[in-house]
Motif scaffolding. Sequence first.
Motif, PDB file in Angstrom:
ATOM      1  N   GLU A  47      34.280  -7.473 -18.829  1.00  0.00           N
ATOM      2  CA  GLU A  47      34.974  -8.052 -17.679  1.00  0.00           C
ATOM      3  C   GLU A  47      35.227  -9.543 -17.883  1.00  0.00           C
ATOM      4  N   LEU A  48      34.259 -10.255 -18.448  1.00  0.00           N
ATOM      5  CA  LEU A  48      34.435 -11.686 -18.677  1.00  0.00           C
ATOM      6  C   LEU A  48      35.585 -11.960 -19.648  1.00  0.00           C
ATOM      7  N   ARG A  49      35.756 -11.075 -20.625  1.00  0.00           N
ATOM      8  CA  ARG A  49      36.860 -11.247 -21.579  1.00  0.00           C
ATOM      9  C   ARG A  49      38.225 -11.067 -20.918  1.00  0.00           C
ATOM     10  N   SER A  50      38.248 -10.397 -19.759  1.00  0.00           N
ATOM     11  CA  SER A  50      39.526 -10.151 -19.076  1.00  0.00           C
ATOM     12  C   SER A  50      39.928 -11.304 -18.160  1.00  0.00           C
ATOM     13  N   PHE A  51      39.036 -12.266 -17.920  1.00  0.00           N
ATOM     14  CA  PHE A  51      39.355 -13.387 -17.031  1.00  0.00           C
ATOM     15  C   PHE A  51      40.500 -14.216 -17.607  1.00  0.00           C
ATOM     16  N   LYS A  52      41.386 -14.657 -16.753  1.00  0.00           N
ATOM     17  CA  LYS A  52      42.510 -15.485 -17.183  1.00  0.00           C
ATOM     18  C   LYS A  52      42.120 -16.955 -17.151  1.00  0.00           C
ATOM     19  N   ALA A  53      42.495 -17.684 -18.194  1.00  0.00           N
ATOM     20  CA  ALA A  53      42.149 -19.100 -18.303  1.00  0.00           C
ATOM     21  C   ALA A  53      42.683 -19.873 -17.103  1.00  0.00           C
ATOM     22  N   GLY A  54      41.862 -20.723 -16.538  1.00  0.00           N
ATOM     23  CA  GLY A  54      42.276 -21.570 -15.428  1.00  0.00           C
ATOM     24  C   GLY A  54      42.171 -20.924 -14.066  1.00  0.00           C
ATOM     25  N   GLU A  55      41.809 -19.643 -14.009  1.00  0.00           N
ATOM     26  CA  GLU A  55      41.685 -18.946 -12.733  1.00  0.00           C
ATOM     27  C   GLU A  55      40.222 -18.664 -12.417  1.00  0.00           C
ATOM     28  N   LEU A  56      39.889 -18.736 -11.142  1.00  0.00           N
ATOM     29  CA  LEU A  56      38.532 -18.428 -10.708  1.00  0.00           C
ATOM     30  C   LEU A  56      38.306 -16.925 -10.783  1.00  0.00           C
ATOM     31  N   GLY A  57      37.373 -16.500 -11.625  1.00  0.00           N
ATOM     32  CA  GLY A  57      37.055 -15.094 -11.789  1.00  0.00           C
ATOM     33  C   GLY A  57      35.606 -14.818 -11.421  1.00  0.00           C
ATOM     34  N   MET A  58      35.344 -13.597 -10.932  1.00  0.00           N
ATOM     35  CA  MET A  58      33.986 -13.276 -10.507  1.00  0.00           C
ATOM     36  C   MET A  58      33.784 -11.765 -10.584  1.00  0.00           C
ATOM     37  N   CYS A  59      32.603 -11.349 -10.998  1.00  0.00           N
ATOM     38  CA  CYS A  59      32.246  -9.935 -10.994  1.00  0.00           C
ATOM     39  C   CYS A  59      30.749  -9.805 -10.744  1.00  0.00           C
ATOM     40  N   LEU A  60      30.344  -8.627 -10.332  1.00  0.00           N
ATOM     41  CA  LEU A  60      28.941  -8.334 -10.078  1.00  0.00           C
ATOM     42  C   LEU A  60      28.633  -6.965 -10.636  1.00  0.00           C
ATOM     43  N   CYS A  61      27.548  -6.844 -11.391  1.00  0.00           N
ATOM     44  CA  CYS A  61      27.095  -5.542 -11.852  1.00  0.00           C
ATOM     45  C   CYS A  61      25.965  -5.086 -10.943  1.00  0.00           C
ATOM     46  N   GLY A  62      26.200  -4.011 -10.208  1.00  0.00           N
ATOM     47  CA  GLY A  62      25.221  -3.496  -9.266  1.00  0.00           C
ATOM     48  C   GLY A  62      24.468  -2.305  -9.829  1.00  0.00           C
ATOM     49  N   TYR A  63      23.436  -1.912  -9.118  1.00  0.00           N
ATOM     50  CA  TYR A  63      22.561  -0.817  -9.532  1.00  0.00           C
ATOM     51  C   TYR A  63      22.411   0.187  -8.390  1.00  0.00           C
ATOM     52  N   ARG A  64      22.107   1.418  -8.742  1.00  0.00           N
ATOM     53  CA  ARG A  64      21.782   2.412  -7.718  1.00  0.00           C
ATOM     54  C   ARG A  64      20.508   1.976  -7.015  1.00  0.00           C
ATOM     55  N   LEU A  65      20.536   1.980  -5.705  1.00  0.00           N
ATOM     56  CA  LEU A  65      19.385   1.528  -4.931  1.00  0.00           C
ATOM     57  C   LEU A  65      18.107   2.255  -5.337  1.00  0.00           C
TER      58      LEU A  65
END
Length: 282
Positions: free
Chosen positions: A118-136
């Motif tokens: 996912e980090l490799r897909s971020f576009k330069a100069g744009e604010l990018g964010m992701c979260l990897c979640g888990y099964r409770l």
Amino acid sequence: GLKQLTPFGPGGETLMDYSVYDAVRAGFDRIVFVIRRDFEAIFREQVGSRYAGKIEIDYAFQSLDDLPGGRKPPENREKPWGTGQAVFAARNVIDGPFAVINADDFYGAESFRKLAAELRSFKAGELGMCLCGYRLENTLSEYGTVSRGICETEAGFLTCVTEHTKLSREGNQVKSELEDGKTAYFPPEQPVSMNCWGFSPELFDELEKMFARFLDERGLELKSEFYIPFAADELIKTGKTKCRMLTSEDRWFGVTYQDDRPTVVQGLADLAASGKYPQKLF
């Protein structure tokens, strides 16, 4: 003491060793440790040295007075300002997309692979964010209640994270004891946040503004903390960016209670015995 230095693995590994190992094989090329300045010498000797030649290491220092705009901490404040400030402390040593994790949790290899992609897909100069979640159900303790961030999603994106501080297993569901005396129930597959985030470096400018507002509003409270999930939630709700919701099927390990330790030790031994990790990582 440094809980991050407690051995759990069959070769004497810490939980942090597993995160570094998984990060390296997922393609991350640098590790930044955010630590207190007074831990630097022992941390370099006991932690940083073991990764020499494996991956580049950097350090950032979280301190009580590292505040935006020349602000000063209140006179009787003793502790730094939480995970949001910890990430802010790394602003001068990070210049590309990066992941944020807790040093004393085991996340598993899948989360690092997904974060890296996912980090490799971020576009330069744009604010990018992701979260990897888990099964409770994969994050509970058999020895008491736990605190977890319950994630709500829509079309593959995180819409909000709500902290629940008293979660425990009850039959085929997970029970949350709420502050008003009521009870909420969640399915075992409910995604939760374990602070396994990905960001672009544009986060730091936003963090500085949000941290400044937080200090203006709550800076005189001696135990107030600026948490990274609060910052992420604000970025989502103000439309600054979207947060891609990733999920891992791996089991999370951590020591919420002292009685959790044997479970963690056995779990890591089982992973090594199955060939998913070597008996000795480094």
